[in-house]
Design a protein around this motif. Structure first.
Motif, short mmCIF file in Angstrom:
data_model
loop_
_atom_site.label_atom_id
_atom_site.label_comp_id
_atom_site.label_asym_id
_atom_site.label_seq_id
_atom_site.Cartn_x
_atom_site.Cartn_y
_atom_site.Cartn_z
N GLN A 114 -103.43 105.37 21.25
CA GLN A 114 -102.34 104.87 20.41
C GLN A 114 -101.60 106.00 19.70
N GLU A 115 -102.31 107.00 19.25
CA GLU A 115 -101.66 108.12 18.56
C GLU A 115 -100.64 108.81 19.46
N SER A 116 -101.00 109.00 20.73
CA SER A 116 -100.08 109.64 21.67
C SER A 116 -98.92 108.71 22.02
N GLN A 117 -99.19 107.42 22.11
CA GLN A 117 -98.11 106.45 22.36
C GLN A 117 -97.12 106.47 21.19
N ASP A 118 -97.64 106.52 19.97
CA ASP A 118 -96.77 106.59 18.79
C ASP A 118 -95.90 107.84 18.83
N TYR A 119 -96.49 108.94 19.29
CA TYR A 119 -95.75 110.20 19.42
C TYR A 119 -94.58 110.03 20.38
N MET A 120 -94.81 109.34 21.50
CA MET A 120 -93.74 109.11 22.47
C MET A 120 -92.66 108.20 21.89
N VAL A 121 -93.08 107.16 21.17
CA VAL A 121 -92.12 106.24 20.55
C VAL A 121 -91.23 107.00 19.56
N ILE A 122 -91.83 107.84 18.74
CA ILE A 122 -91.07 108.61 17.76
C ILE A 122 -90.09 109.56 18.46
N HIS A 123 -90.57 110.25 19.48
CA HIS A 123 -89.72 111.20 20.21
C HIS A 123 -88.48 110.52 20.77
N ILE A 124 -88.67 109.39 21.45
CA ILE A 124 -87.55 108.69 22.07
C ILE A 124 -86.59 108.17 21.01
N TYR A 125 -87.11 107.68 19.89
CA TYR A 125 -86.23 107.18 18.83
C TYR A 125 -85.42 108.32 18.21
N VAL A 126 -86.07 109.42 17.91
CA VAL A 126 -85.38 110.55 17.27
C VAL A 126 -84.31 111.13 18.19
N ASN A 127 -84.61 111.23 19.48
CA ASN A 127 -83.71 111.90 20.41
C ASN A 127 -82.67 110.98 21.06
N HIS A 128 -82.97 109.67 21.11
CA HIS A 128 -82.06 108.77 21.80
C HIS A 128 -81.68 107.53 20.98
N GLY A 129 -82.36 107.29 19.86
CA GLY A 129 -82.05 106.13 19.04
C GLY A 129 -82.51 104.82 19.64
N LEU A 130 -83.45 104.87 20.59
CA LEU A 130 -83.95 103.68 21.27
C LEU A 130 -85.43 103.47 20.98
N TYR A 131 -85.87 102.22 21.10
CA TYR A 131 -87.28 101.92 20.93
C TYR A 131 -87.97 101.98 22.30
N PHE A 132 -89.01 102.78 22.42
CA PHE A 132 -89.75 102.94 23.67
C PHE A 132 -90.95 102.00 23.63
N ASN A 133 -90.78 100.85 24.27
CA ASN A 133 -91.79 99.80 24.22
C ASN A 133 -92.84 100.02 25.30
N ILE A 134 -93.99 100.60 24.92
CA ILE A 134 -95.09 100.77 25.87
C ILE A 134 -95.87 99.46 25.87
N VAL A 135 -95.73 98.71 26.94
CA VAL A 135 -96.25 97.34 27.01
C VAL A 135 -97.77 97.37 27.11
N PRO A 136 -98.48 96.69 26.20
CA PRO A 136 -99.94 96.63 26.31
C PRO A 136 -100.35 95.96 27.62
N PRO A 137 -101.49 96.39 28.22
CA PRO A 137 -101.92 95.83 29.51
C PRO A 137 -102.03 94.31 29.52
N GLU A 138 -102.53 93.71 28.42
CA GLU A 138 -102.70 92.25 28.44
C GLU A 138 -101.35 91.54 28.41
#
Length: 261
Positions: free
Chosen positions: A82-106
């Motif tokens: 989750q910590e790494s996923q949060d890092y990716m979400v923050i990166h995409i938001y800061v650089n592109h202004g979009l929410y990077f929705n990493i879909v949970p497996p379930e």
């Protein structure tokens, strides 16, 4: 509630990126391209590929913003903690202004089952346009937007989406016009501090939801909802405003508008 004429839905998978346009409830594939994502790739290596794609997305789809574009990631992106996923979400938001929705497996499994039952295919985008959420929480001002919250609840019910909170729009009459509205079924406050108990019960339901929908038809966000944002973000929840927020002190990863009416 803001509903744009069309939505761009982009699916990032292990070796493929697909972009669709959703318009008038019809889904059309815009483009599909192969990518090389090694299973040993680091977050930064994956993000480099995502950045490259998003930097040229406007050439294919036009306007790219968090009202019109939805990003969904599965496969290799799901294997990170989750910590790494949060890092990716923050990166995409800061650089592109979009929410990077990493879909949970379930949730991905739910989408695929919907896709197979409705369309006879195994495509998560087909599944999510049929029913994007299993359960949600709605936040907003009961003093100012009770009707709008009720309208959203009706829309969600039509799409078989469970609303964990609020469960009703019926207000305890004695609390109308007070600082803390109580809903039918809630016990009267013992004292001012007792309001925290009800607020906490409401926020705990964030953890069980697929998304939090913030009803803010005039753009304004009340103090109560503003207070809840920290809890949402701490639990890495997807946040969707019905309209563009006008008074966020610190912008955070969010989306605007639903994919359905």
């Amino acid at each position: 509630m803001l509903v744009t004429q069309d939505k761009i839905l982009v699916h990032f998978h292990t070796n493929e990126i697909s972009a669709y346009i959703l318009k008038n409830d019809e889904l059309e594939l815009i483009k599909k391209e192969s990518v090389t994502l090694d299973k040993t790739s680091t977050c930064d290596q994956l993000l480099e590929k995502v950045d490259q794609y998003l930097n040229t997305l406007d050439a294919s789809v036009g306007i790219v913003d968090n009202t019109r574009v939805r990003l969904y990631a599965t496969g290799i992106f799901q294997r990170f903690a989750q910590e790494s996923q949060d890092y990716m979400v923050i990166h995409i938001y800061v650089n592109h202004g979009l929410y990077f929705n990493i879909v949970p497996p379930e949730l991905e499994k739910f989408y695929l089952e919907k896709s197979r039952s409705v369309y006879g295919s195994s495509n998560i985008i087909h599944g999510l346009i049929n029913q994007e959420f299993r359960r949600v929480v709605i936040c907003g001002s009961f003093q100012q937007h009770l009707k709008e919250i009720g309208d959203i609840m009706s829309i969600l019910k039509r799409h078989d989406i469970a609303v964990l909170s609020p469960w009703t729009t019926k207000i305890v009459p004695e609390t109308i016009g007070t600082d803390f509205i109580l809903l039918e079924g809630q016990e009267p406050l013992k004292n001012k501090r007792d309001a925290w108990k009800h607020k906490y019960i409401h926020m705990k339901k964030f953890c069980q939801s697929d998304a939090i929908i913030v009803c803010n038809p005039d753009g304004h966000i009340g103090q109560g909802t503003m207070f809840e944002f920290g809890f949402m973000i701490a639990h890495s929840k997807r946040v969707i405003f019905t309209d563009p927020p006008t008074d966020l002190f610190i912008p955070f990863p969010y989306e605007v508008g639903l994919n359905f009416k």
